[in-house]
Design an enzyme around this catalytic site. Structure first.
Site, mmCIF file in Angstrom:
data_model
loop_
_atom_site.group_PDB
_atom_site.id
_atom_site.type_symbol
_atom_site.label_atom_id
_atom_site.label_comp_id
_atom_site.label_asym_id
_atom_site.label_seq_id
_atom_site.Cartn_x
_atom_site.Cartn_y
_atom_site.Cartn_z
ATOM 1 N N ARG A 39 0.909 -1.370 0.136
ATOM 2 C CA ARG A 39 0.063 0.019 0.049
ATOM 3 C C ARG A 39 0.872 1.400 0.214
ATOM 4 O O ARG A 39 0.518 2.276 -0.587
ATOM 5 C CB ARG A 39 -0.819 -0.104 1.189
ATOM 6 C CG ARG A 39 -1.830 -1.222 1.290
ATOM 7 C CD ARG A 39 -3.511 -1.104 1.613
ATOM 8 N NE ARG A 39 -3.844 -2.417 1.334
ATOM 9 C CZ ARG A 39 -4.312 -3.249 2.190
ATOM 10 N NH1 ARG A 39 -4.777 -2.837 3.413
ATOM 11 N NH2 ARG A 39 -4.765 -4.341 1.892
ATOM 12 N N GLU A 183 -12.480 -14.533 11.104
ATOM 13 C CA GLU A 183 -12.763 -13.933 9.792
ATOM 14 C C GLU A 183 -12.656 -14.776 8.556
ATOM 15 O O GLU A 183 -11.334 -15.114 8.327
ATOM 16 C CB GLU A 183 -11.702 -12.702 9.784
ATOM 17 C CG GLU A 183 -12.004 -12.248 8.244
ATOM 18 C CD GLU A 183 -10.696 -10.822 8.150
ATOM 19 O OE1 GLU A 183 -9.885 -10.652 9.182
ATOM 20 O OE2 GLU A 183 -10.868 -10.081 7.180
ATOM 21 N N LYS A 225 -16.464 -11.693 11.439
ATOM 22 C CA LYS A 225 -16.152 -10.858 10.429
ATOM 23 C C LYS A 225 -15.926 -11.221 9.122
ATOM 24 O O LYS A 225 -15.221 -11.907 8.547
ATOM 25 C CB LYS A 225 -14.359 -10.130 10.846
ATOM 26 C CG LYS A 225 -13.913 -9.067 9.817
ATOM 27 C CD LYS A 225 -12.652 -8.547 10.306
ATOM 28 C CE LYS A 225 -12.015 -7.776 9.284
ATOM 29 N NZ LYS A 225 -10.881 -6.842 9.872
ATOM 30 N N SER A 267 -13.968 -4.629 4.625
ATOM 31 C CA SER A 267 -14.316 -3.756 3.319
ATOM 32 C C SER A 267 -13.969 -4.644 1.839
ATOM 33 O O SER A 267 -14.407 -4.387 0.986
ATOM 34 C CB SER A 267 -14.034 -2.243 3.481
ATOM 35 O OG SER A 267 -12.371 -2.298 3.550
ATOM 36 N N GLY A 268 -12.630 -5.367 1.996
ATOM 37 C CA GLY A 268 -12.388 -6.196 1.046
ATOM 38 C C GLY A 268 -11.947 -5.536 -0.321
ATOM 39 O O GLY A 268 -12.137 -6.320 -1.203
ATOM 40 N N ARG A 300 -9.163 -0.926 4.710
ATOM 41 C CA ARG A 300 -8.756 0.172 3.495
ATOM 42 C C ARG A 300 -9.975 1.008 3.614
ATOM 43 O O ARG A 300 -9.745 2.214 3.389
ATOM 44 C CB ARG A 300 -8.818 -0.668 2.303
ATOM 45 C CG ARG A 300 -7.514 -1.256 1.972
ATOM 46 C CD ARG A 300 -7.617 -2.336 0.723
ATOM 47 N NE ARG A 300 -8.173 -3.932 1.606
ATOM 48 C CZ ARG A 300 -8.414 -4.612 0.677
ATOM 49 N NH1 ARG A 300 -8.064 -4.694 -0.822
ATOM 50 N NH2 ARG A 300 -8.929 -5.636 1.191
HETATM 51 P P1 13P Z 1 -10.225 -4.659 4.566
HETATM 52 O O1 13P Z 1 -11.121 -3.648 5.107
HETATM 53 O O2 13P Z 1 -9.206 -3.480 3.808
HETATM 54 O O3 13P Z 1 -10.749 -5.692 3.685
HETATM 55 O O4 13P Z 1 -9.340 -5.021 5.771
HETATM 56 C C1 13P Z 1 -9.894 -5.765 6.608
HETATM 57 C C2 13P Z 1 -9.372 -6.717 7.283
HETATM 58 O O5 13P Z 1 -8.848 -6.879 8.573
HETATM 59 C C3 13P Z 1 -8.689 -7.884 6.486
HETATM 60 O O6 13P Z 1 -8.114 -8.934 7.238
#
Ligand code: 13P
Length: 339
Positions: A39, A183, A225, A267-268, A300
């Site tokens: 990033r 998650e 999550k 948020s993916g 993100r």
């Molecule tokens: P994002 O919201 O960028 O997808 O990251 C969340 C996260 O913790 C991924 O493991």
């Protein structure tokens, strides 16, 4: 099924209650070194330990962040770092009323024998690592499994290996009174449509919750999550906000027990606006039907505007912090269906 593991359910429930009080959500700032460097590279920022430290200092010292964020998930490099004035990040967060959490998995690695699929590692020595991070001040944790959609995938083997690890991780966390964030991320990469994402997400959730039952996880003491149910980034058909919200809520109603107190979405790779708008539509359209809190645990979708504004230059810290604050405030509104 034998005796339950020893844990203090009340401690777990209290932590969850504090994390999500006053409509707050979570900030994921636990990018691994590789991900953070990627990033930084994209934003033209130098990829060094010191730049990562400076960026994370910017985040944890954001004025008012505690109004919107109840817990921050840290990477193992970050949890021991300090501000330039020598204050531990963990103390800055705790003093602000933001509970520190820790990413415990060691990353998703190529799964032997299964092309294009990954299995998350990190169970070896996990009991000892949990105890170490608990001593440092972490009260909750995260483990991310990734499931890809594609030609012939996901396979049952990939789903089973990943949810097995999630269940064993969650059991070790709860044994130590540390709240596990579970998650299982179904990735947005690919050309699949919304229905395919729905089907895979539902399948993963059902297998996951059976596994969590088998390994005696206290559902009241965990946070889920998940991904939102959304078409792949390369799909020619993209759906409306209301369609994504409806598919996501219906999928989770089919597969996530009501005993789970909170669902905090990742948020993916969605834009910040999209992720917030989708969360908002779910709460606005379905709040009265939902047995769980629907909130956010974005990386993100909270950080990207701030990272782009910072550009690695301290002259931009105020502006970046303001963007971070604003984004997280909008997500609090979305948690109430008021975005
Ligand atoms: P994002 O919201 O960028 O997808 O990251 C969340 C996260 O913790 C991924 O493991």
């Amino acid at each position: 099924m034998g005796k339950n593991i020893i844990m203090n359910k009340e401690t777990l429930k209290n932590t969850i209650q504090q994390l999500f009080a006053s409509n707050k959500g979570l900030l994921a700032m636990d990018e691994s070194t590789d991900t953070c460097n990627k990033r930084f590279a994209a934003a033209g920022i130098e990829q060094t330990v010191e730049m990562r430290r400076r960026y994370r200092e910017l985040i944890v010292t954001t004025p008012g962040l505690n109004e919107n964020i109840g817990g921050a998930i840290l990477f193992y490099e970050t949890i021991r770092q300090q501000t330039k004035d020598g204050i531990n990040f963990i103390d800055v967060l705790t003093k602000a009323g933001i509970i520190p959490g820790i990413k415990l998995d060691m990353g998703a690695k190529p799964m032997a024998g299964f092309q294009d699929e990954k299995v998350t590692e990190g169970l070896d020595g996990l009991r000892e690592r949990i105890s170490e991070y608990k001593t440092l001040g972490a009260r909750f944790a995260k483990w991310r499994a990734v499931i890809a959609i594609g030609d012939g995938i996901p396979t049952m083997q990939c789903i089973e290996a990943n949810v097995h690890a999630l269940a064993r991780y969650a059991a070790l966390c709860q044994e130590a009174d540390v709240v596990p964030i579970v998650e299982p991320e179904v990735l947005m990469d690919g050309a699949h449509n919304l229905q395919q994402c729905f089907d895979v997400t539902e399948q993963v959730m059902k297998i996951l919750f059976y596994q969590l039952y088998k390994y005696k996880i206290c559902l009241e003491g965990m946070i889920l999550k998940p991904n939102m149910v959304i078409a792949g980034t390369k799909s020619t058909v993209q759906n409306s906000k209301d369609e994504v919200a409806e598919a996501t809520v219906n999928c989770l109603l089919q597969s996530v027990p009501a005993a789970v107190p909170a669902i905090a979405f990742l948020s993916g790779g969605q834009s910040a606006n999209d992720a917030t708008a989708h969360l908002n539509a779910m709460n606005k359209n379905f709040k009265n039907r939902l047995p769980w809190i629907l909130t956010f645990s974005f990386a993100r979708a909270i950080q990207q505007p701030a990272l782009d504004a910072w550009k690695g230059d301290d002259a931009n810290i105020k502006e970046a912090q303001n963007l971070l604050y604003q984004r997280s405030k909008l997500d609090v509104a979305a948690r109430q269906g008021m975005y």
